[in-house]
Write a protein that holds these residues in place. Structure first.
Motif: not given
Lengths: 339, 339
Positions: A60, A311-312, A308, A84-91
């Motif tokens: 992760n 992640n995909r 993002e 910020d993205w990572a933070n919002a998605n638990g990475k």
DNA sequence: CAGTTCAATGACAACGTCGACAAATATTGT
DNA sequence: ACAATATTTGTCGACGTTGTCATTGAACTG
């Protein structure tokens, strides 16, 4: 250190039940759940990521490889977007800098492997073409602000330098400017040519002749140690007989010298000469007086969307459009007026 | 994934022997070592950090908590300094931003715990006093560019704003300037008062009267949304009957407006008016024409030494001097001349 | 009421690594 | 040649977590 087992003991259940509570799995009585949660709070238990990773063989974690950090300070916004993205998605995010050394880059890829990173964001601080050493290591990668040399190895996401310069040029043309100076970015930067093309093409579309454009090189040489001709170039342009009414700057930083050159010659900005920048490097564009009209590089969104996207890719999505481009928004401030 | 066991099988030895080779332990024949190393290369084996950490209960990882990143772009050099140290010493770095939210900060501490971080570097991007929420979490911490509110909870390492401003003031005084303008930094910044005190005290030491100093506030209000009076203040100072021959700027960024104000009034720099900055924010100080004489904030070294210090704290050193201060070097460029 | 289903919980193994200790082999001294 | 020692190698368990499967007991079905 307090582990899942201590919590289990404290709550009088098995460790597996605690695991269920932590991960929000079903099949736990409300009463048991509460008892476990209380034990977790009392003991201050926090799950051990390393153990999780070992068990599940997924970390992760995303890695960021950047080249230099400080060349254009605002480009760190790319990293901020990713975080910020990572933070919002638990990475979790691991960052490393190559400092331009390919030896160091190899070390970093090894390091990423040893952390069993799920994916890598290959980020450059100025837009350019690169050749990541990811070849021998099969970690999913997304390129941000840069593009792989060889074919379509990896998806990339980049700013639309062409559209940004186009918008700026139109902005001036629509305000009646018919003689325009352009002080070019260092040509080793990928954006330099795109911006120049956009200026030329847009000017032509508005019926300007090539002679209406005064194009000069503002800088050249290796990044971080370039020769700087901006002041001289601006001075020269402004002293022409039939001088331009507006000067476009390769970037905001270079605009500082154009301001100073113009003022030294007694011109007022924007009444006598309009000036536009590029990048929206705010420490400069907002500190200048009058504040600088410019096109904002979408650094933050580059990072956010890059993460993002990665992640995909990691999730196994076969994504089609392999190169994505983000618009540079025109930021209208006070350094342009109509003629 | 290829593990130590697959390597052991390939090399025809036990996993423990492989472990010995990896960690450079003694008691392995040269011949065995080579066979194992070959197997490692052939299989592309890379040790699994998570497994190591679980085994040893030390993560070899430091965390960095920062507030904002972009306010003074060059301050990211702190992070670069930390990373360089970490890289040279085989540590991993985890970075997270609070964005000023204490809720977010709490989450970050939890995250650090779950990664079993060995120590934390609490970094702020402009020098200030903070109140880290580390209290309930006992992870060794070193504060960088900031200082804890409550007593001596943690060691801190900070730039010497006083000495920097002192050097700059002396620099002007020694070149014969006897009337000096000073446009102050935002007073909510910790450096602001120290710099002001240094200017005042040094001027007095050289026999100047208070009336020889024209002190004005350049900015105020919350960081990132401050009111900017620099241009007006500079203009006002320069129009005084008995105007100063030099203006000191709270920082380099503010110096841009002082340059512009001076030029708008027809002054030449430095012949008519000398200007000095602070920070050595190179994107500005070297872009200005003439280039700006300033005092460099020791960002990089703050990070480097902070990391090294943290390492000693983690190792259990009881370190005495609980606050350390790093000099700001005077960078002489072309914006000052003698009178 | 016996038989079936299902919810709640637990026992146990495995992930990759390394420390403690044991075993096997080589070297030395007498 | 044989014990004593030194060197090299191996076995096993533990770290903290979760997936698999087993067990318990209660609720439902006819």
């Amino acid at each position: 250190m307090v582990s899942i087992i201590s919590v289990a003991k404290a709550a009088g259940v098995s460790n597996k039940t605690v695991s269920r509570v932590i991960n929000g799995e079903p099949h736990v009585t409300e009463e048991t759940r509460e008892r476990v949660e209380k034990a977790i709070r009392d003991l201050g238990y926090v799950p051990n990521m390393a153990a999780r990773q070992i068990r599940s063989s997924r970390s992760n974690t995303f890695g960021i490889i950047t080249d230099y950090v400080s060349t254009t300070p605002y480009s760190v916004d790319i990293v901020r977007g990713i975080q910020d993205w990572a933070n919002a998605n638990g990475k979790t995010i691991l960052i490393a800098n190559t400092v331009g050394s390919s030896e160091r880059e190899a070390t970093i890829w090894k390091m990423f492997q040893s952390h069993r990173i799920d994916g890598v964001l290959y980020v450059t601080m100025y837009r350019r073409i690169v050749d990541p050493a990811a070849g021998d290591v099969s970690i999913p990668t997304v390129m941000v602000n840069c593009r792989p040399q060889t074919a379509e190895d990896w998806p990339s996401i980049e700013p639309d330098d062409f559209q940004g310069a186009q918008d700026l040029t139109r902005h001036l043309l629509e305000r009646g400017h018919r003689k325009i100076g352009y002080i070019r970015l260092n040509p080793i930067l990928l954006g330099a040519e795109l911006r120049l093309d956009a200026v030329r093409q847009t000017a032509r579309e508005f019926g300007l002749a090539d002679s209406d454009l005064s194009i000069r090189l503002g800088m050249e040489g290796p990044v971080g140690a370039e020769e700087n001709y901006v002041f001289a170039a601006a001075t020269e342009i402004l002293q022409q007989r039939d001088r331009p009414t507006a000067i476009m700057s390769g970037n905001d930083e270079m605009a500082i010298q154009i301001y100073i050159a113009a003022m030294a010659l007694g011109f007022r900005i924007p009444q006598d000469i309009s000036i536009v920048g590029f990048d929206d490097f705010r420490t400069v564009s907002m500190a200048l007086k009058p504040q600088l009209t410019t096109a904002a590089l979408p650094y933050y969104d580059l990072g956010l969307q890059g993460a993002e996207w990665l992640n995909r890719v990691v999730a196994g999505d076969k994504i089609r459009p392999s190169r994505r481009v983000l618009a540079c928004n025109l930021i209208e401030r006070d350094s342009v007026c109509s003629v």
